[in-house]
Design a protein around this motif. Structure first.
Motif, PDB file in Angstrom:
ATOM      1  N   LEU A  87       0.833  -1.197   0.000  1.00  0.00           N
ATOM      2  CA  LEU A  87       0.000   0.000   0.000  1.00  0.00           C
ATOM      3  C   LEU A  87       0.871   1.252   0.000  1.00  0.00           C
ATOM      4  O   LEU A  87       1.858   1.336   0.735  1.00  0.00           O
ATOM      5  CB  LEU A  87      -0.899   0.017   1.241  1.00  0.00           C
ATOM      6  CG  LEU A  87      -1.676   1.295   1.557  1.00  0.00           C
ATOM      7  CD1 LEU A  87      -2.741   1.553   0.502  1.00  0.00           C
ATOM      8  CD2 LEU A  87      -2.310   1.205   2.940  1.00  0.00           C
ATOM      9  N   LEU A  88       0.499   2.220  -0.843  1.00  0.00           N
ATOM     10  CA  LEU A  88       1.102   3.552  -0.813  1.00  0.00           C
ATOM     11  C   LEU A  88       0.011   4.546  -0.467  1.00  0.00           C
ATOM     12  O   LEU A  88      -1.002   4.637  -1.165  1.00  0.00           O
ATOM     13  CB  LEU A  88       1.706   3.908  -2.173  1.00  0.00           C
ATOM     14  CG  LEU A  88       2.094   5.383  -2.377  1.00  0.00           C
ATOM     15  CD1 LEU A  88       3.184   5.817  -1.387  1.00  0.00           C
ATOM     16  CD2 LEU A  88       2.549   5.629  -3.819  1.00  0.00           C
ATOM     17  N   VAL A  89       0.208   5.294   0.619  1.00  0.00           N
ATOM     18  CA  VAL A  89      -0.716   6.357   0.989  1.00  0.00           C
ATOM     19  C   VAL A  89      -0.040   7.690   0.696  1.00  0.00           C
ATOM     20  O   VAL A  89       0.891   8.095   1.392  1.00  0.00           O
ATOM     21  CB  VAL A  89      -1.117   6.285   2.478  1.00  0.00           C
ATOM     22  CG1 VAL A  89      -2.080   7.426   2.824  1.00  0.00           C
ATOM     23  CG2 VAL A  89      -1.767   4.940   2.794  1.00  0.00           C
ATOM     24  N   ASN A  90      -0.492   8.341  -0.372  1.00  0.00           N
ATOM     25  CA  ASN A  90       0.046   9.651  -0.753  1.00  0.00           C
ATOM     26  C   ASN A  90      -0.663  10.722   0.067  1.00  0.00           C
ATOM     27  O   ASN A  90      -1.633  11.338  -0.384  1.00  0.00           O
ATOM     28  CB  ASN A  90      -0.166   9.900  -2.253  1.00  0.00           C
ATOM     29  CG  ASN A  90       0.859   9.198  -3.114  1.00  0.00           C
ATOM     30  OD1 ASN A  90       2.056   9.257  -2.853  1.00  0.00           O
ATOM     31  ND2 ASN A  90       0.390   8.525  -4.155  1.00  0.00           N
ATOM     32  N   ASN A  91      -0.176  10.931   1.283  1.00  0.00           N
ATOM     33  CA  ASN A  91      -0.823  11.863   2.198  1.00  0.00           C
ATOM     34  C   ASN A  91      -0.175  13.242   2.217  1.00  0.00           C
ATOM     35  O   ASN A  91      -0.837  14.234   2.511  1.00  0.00           O
ATOM     36  CB  ASN A  91      -0.816  11.273   3.613  1.00  0.00           C
ATOM     37  CG  ASN A  91      -1.200  12.275   4.661  1.00  0.00           C
ATOM     38  OD1 ASN A  91      -2.348  12.686   4.776  1.00  0.00           O
ATOM     39  ND2 ASN A  91      -0.215  12.718   5.450  1.00  0.00           N
ATOM     40  N   ALA A  92       1.111  13.331   1.907  1.00  0.00           N
ATOM     41  CA  ALA A  92       1.819  14.614   1.998  1.00  0.00           C
ATOM     42  C   ALA A  92       1.135  15.668   1.128  1.00  0.00           C
ATOM     43  O   ALA A  92       0.876  15.450  -0.048  1.00  0.00           O
ATOM     44  CB  ALA A  92       3.273  14.448   1.565  1.00  0.00           C
ATOM     45  N   GLY A  93       0.826  16.793   1.730  1.00  0.00           N
ATOM     46  CA  GLY A  93       0.159  17.869   1.004  1.00  0.00           C
ATOM     47  C   GLY A  93      -0.096  19.036   1.938  1.00  0.00           C
ATOM     48  O   GLY A  93       0.011  18.901   3.159  1.00  0.00           O
ATOM     49  N   LEU A  94      -0.444  20.183   1.370  1.00  0.00           N
ATOM     50  CA  LEU A  94      -0.659  21.363   2.204  1.00  0.00           C
ATOM     51  C   LEU A  94      -1.393  22.445   1.440  1.00  0.00           C
ATOM     52  O   LEU A  94      -1.475  22.415   0.211  1.00  0.00           O
ATOM     53  CB  LEU A  94       0.674  21.915   2.708  1.00  0.00           C
ATOM     54  CG  LEU A  94       1.547  22.744   1.741  1.00  0.00           C
ATOM     55  CD1 LEU A  94       2.690  23.405   2.505  1.00  0.00           C
ATOM     56  CD2 LEU A  94       2.085  21.925   0.596  1.00  0.00           C
ATOM     57  N   ALA A  95      -1.931  23.392   2.209  1.00  0.00           N
ATOM     58  CA  ALA A  95      -2.481  24.626   1.658  1.00  0.00           C
ATOM     59  C   ALA A  95      -1.688  25.775   2.240  1.00  0.00           C
ATOM     60  O   ALA A  95      -1.296  25.737   3.405  1.00  0.00           O
ATOM     61  CB  ALA A  95      -3.957  24.769   2.005  1.00  0.00           C
ATOM     62  N   LEU A  96      -1.443  26.791   1.436  1.00  0.00           N
ATOM     63  CA  LEU A  96      -0.728  27.975   1.902  1.00  0.00           C
ATOM     64  C   LEU A  96      -1.502  29.216   1.481  1.00  0.00           C
ATOM     65  O   LEU A  96      -1.757  29.429   0.299  1.00  0.00           O
ATOM     66  CB  LEU A  96       0.691  28.027   1.326  1.00  0.00           C
ATOM     67  CG  LEU A  96       1.679  26.980   1.843  1.00  0.00           C
ATOM     68  CD1 LEU A  96       2.982  27.047   1.070  1.00  0.00           C
ATOM     69  CD2 LEU A  96       1.940  27.162   3.336  1.00  0.00           C
ATOM     70  N   GLY A  97      -1.895  30.021   2.470  1.00  0.00           N
ATOM     71  CA  GLY A  97      -2.588  31.263   2.184  1.00  0.00           C
ATOM     72  C   GLY A  97      -4.064  31.076   1.890  1.00  0.00           C
ATOM     73  O   GLY A  97      -4.517  29.989   1.517  1.00  0.00           O
ATOM     74  N   LEU A  98      -4.803  32.158   2.077  1.00  0.00           N
ATOM     75  CA  LEU A  98      -6.223  32.162   1.772  1.00  0.00           C
ATOM     76  C   LEU A  98      -6.602  33.459   1.059  1.00  0.00           C
ATOM     77  O   LEU A  98      -7.740  33.889   1.072  1.00  0.00           O
ATOM     78  CB  LEU A  98      -7.034  31.997   3.069  1.00  0.00           C
ATOM     79  CG  LEU A  98      -8.501  31.560   2.951  1.00  0.00           C
ATOM     80  CD1 LEU A  98      -8.624  30.222   2.239  1.00  0.00           C
ATOM     81  CD2 LEU A  98      -9.144  31.480   4.331  1.00  0.00           C
ATOM     82  N   GLU A  99      -5.603  34.045   0.395  1.00  0.00           N
ATOM     83  CA  GLU A  99      -5.843  35.286  -0.332  1.00  0.00           C
ATOM     84  C   GLU A  99      -6.482  35.004  -1.685  1.00  0.00           C
ATOM     85  O   GLU A  99      -6.364  33.901  -2.220  1.00  0.00           O
ATOM     86  CB  GLU A  99      -4.537  36.057  -0.536  1.00  0.00           C
ATOM     87  CG  GLU A  99      -3.874  36.554   0.746  1.00  0.00           C
ATOM     88  CD  GLU A  99      -3.087  35.464   1.457  1.00  0.00           C
ATOM     89  OE1 GLU A  99      -2.770  35.649   2.655  1.00  0.00           O
ATOM     90  OE2 GLU A  99      -2.826  34.426   0.826  1.00  0.00           O
ATOM     91  N   SER A 100      -7.130  36.012  -2.238  1.00  0.00           N
ATOM     92  CA  SER A 100      -7.672  35.879  -3.584  1.00  0.00           C
ATOM     93  C   SER A 100      -6.516  35.751  -4.582  1.00  0.00           C
ATOM     94  O   SER A 100      -5.370  36.100  -4.275  1.00  0.00           O
ATOM     95  CB  SER A 100      -8.548  37.084  -3.930  1.00  0.00           C
ATOM     96  OG  SER A 100      -7.784  38.282  -3.906  1.00  0.00           O
ATOM     97  N   ASP A 102      -5.471  37.334  -7.072  1.00  0.00           N
ATOM     98  CA  ASP A 102      -4.691  38.515  -7.440  1.00  0.00           C
ATOM     99  C   ASP A 102      -3.734  38.952  -6.344  1.00  0.00           C
ATOM    100  O   ASP A 102      -2.831  39.752  -6.578  1.00  0.00           O
ATOM    101  CB  ASP A 102      -5.625  39.684  -7.793  1.00  0.00           C
ATOM    102  CG  ASP A 102      -6.543  40.041  -6.644  1.00  0.00           C
ATOM    103  OD1 ASP A 102      -7.264  39.132  -6.168  1.00  0.00           O
ATOM    104  OD2 ASP A 102      -6.553  41.214  -6.221  1.00  0.00           O
ATOM    105  N   LYS A 103      -3.916  38.411  -5.132  1.00  0.00           N
ATOM    106  CA  LYS A 103      -3.071  38.797  -4.014  1.00  0.00           C
ATOM    107  C   LYS A 103      -2.219  37.648  -3.469  1.00  0.00           C
ATOM    108  O   LYS A 103      -1.378  37.850  -2.605  1.00  0.00           O
ATOM    109  CB  LYS A 103      -3.945  39.352  -2.880  1.00  0.00           C
ATOM    110  CG  LYS A 103      -4.738  40.591  -3.259  1.00  0.00           C
ATOM    111  CD  LYS A 103      -5.663  41.013  -2.121  1.00  0.00           C
ATOM    112  CE  LYS A 103      -6.507  42.224  -2.526  1.00  0.00           C
ATOM    113  NZ  LYS A 103      -7.480  42.595  -1.451  1.00  0.00           N
ATOM    114  N   ALA A 104      -2.457  36.439  -3.961  1.00  0.00           N
ATOM    115  CA  ALA A 104      -1.735  35.262  -3.460  1.00  0.00           C
ATOM    116  C   ALA A 104      -0.252  35.363  -3.753  1.00  0.00           C
ATOM    117  O   ALA A 104       0.175  35.984  -4.731  1.00  0.00           O
ATOM    118  CB  ALA A 104      -2.314  33.998  -4.094  1.00  0.00           C
ATOM    119  N   LEU A 105       0.535  34.733  -2.899  1.00  0.00           N
ATOM    120  CA  LEU A 105       1.985  34.747  -3.070  1.00  0.00           C
ATOM    121  C   LEU A 105       2.408  33.692  -4.087  1.00  0.00           C
ATOM    122  O   LEU A 105       2.004  32.525  -3.989  1.00  0.00           O
ATOM    123  CB  LEU A 105       2.675  34.485  -1.731  1.00  0.00           C
ATOM    124  CG  LEU A 105       2.415  35.499  -0.618  1.00  0.00           C
ATOM    125  CD1 LEU A 105       3.133  35.065   0.668  1.00  0.00           C
ATOM    126  CD2 LEU A 105       2.856  36.892  -1.040  1.00  0.00           C
TER     127      LEU A 105
END
Length: 256
Positions: A87-100, A102-105
């Motif tokens: 079994l491979l569980v591809n769990n690594a992941g993330l969210a960065l920022g919550l800007e629109s 036009d303003k996201a980094l």
């Protein structure tokens, strides 16, 4: 059997294992008779996890899924040690920022693409040939309801999880007849380190997201991952969409 596991348990590889869904999954699988190879960037956290679940059942290795060379070296290590994974569980992941958008980094977008998309597909590509050769195995990807339902500030994160959903379906198409199973787990609101990471370490802001709510827990998602993996080999769960009871679908927004 390899030197690291002197028993006949099945073997799971879990990425992003130092916290959240990944950590809870390691604990769940070991407690239910599996060996686990736990991968993550934070070596200290991995060591603590290994001590908690037992060194005889959990092998840990520091690995950043954004680094393709590290993934390739890990795949070579498995081959050299004669380790056959189930079994491979591809769990690594993330969210960065919550800007629109036009303003996201720009850097935030790049990291999300590198982790949520590239890391997942490169890890899959590195370990899949072994499964195809033995005509047995299971890949479980961690998507998100953000891949289906758009929300303000979700831009690249949501798009990356939509990619995971479609990639999972296409894997199923590619692997028809091989005996290999593919599942996409799509959690909704869940309280882990996710929001702390999203808000670049701002714990107070992260806590405010869950205030007055009962969100999903890491253990809830680990339960769904384990259930999908523990079904008979002729049963494939294509996708599971999970929300806490307090969360539902957003109304379509109309601006006047």
């Amino acid at each position: 059997m390899s030197y690291m596991f002197e028993n006949n348990r099945k073997i799971a590889v879990i990425t992003g294992a130092s916290s959240g869904f990944g950590r809870a999954s390691v604990i769940k699988f070991v407690a239910n008779g599996w060996n686990v190879i736990a991968l993550a960037r934070r070596a200290e956290k991995l060591s603590e996890l290994q001590q908690e679940v037992g060194e005889q059942y959990c092998y840990v290795k520091q690995l950043d899924v954004c680094e393709q060379q590290q993934i390739d070296e890990f795949a070579q290590f498995l081959d050299q040690q004669g380790i056959s994974i189930d079994l491979l569980v591809n769990n690594a992941g993330l969210a960065l920022g919550l800007e629109s958008a036009d303003k996201a980094l720009h850097d935030d977008w790049q990291v999300m693409v590198d982790t949520n998309i590239k890391g997942l597909i490169f890890m899959t590509r590195a370990l899949l040939p072994q499964m195809v050769e033995k005509k047995k195995g299971h890949i479980i990807n961690l998507g998100s309801i953000a891949g289906t339902y758009a929300y303000p500030g979700g831009n690249t994160y949501g798009a990356s999880k939509a990619f995971v959903a479609q990639f999972s379906l296409n894997l199923r198409a590619d692997l028809a007849g091989t005996g290999i199973r593919v599942t996409n787990i799509e959690p909704g609101l869940a309280e882990t380190e996710f929001s702390v990471v999203r808000f670049h370490g701002d714990q107070e802001k992260a806590d405010s997201i869950y205030q007055g709510l009962e969100p999903l827990s890491a253990e809830d998602i680990a339960e769904s991952i384990f259930w999908s993996a523990s079904l008979p080999s002729h049963v494939n769960i294509n996708r599971i969409e999970i929300m806490p009871t307090c969360q539902s679908f957003s109304p379509l927004n109309i601006s006047r």
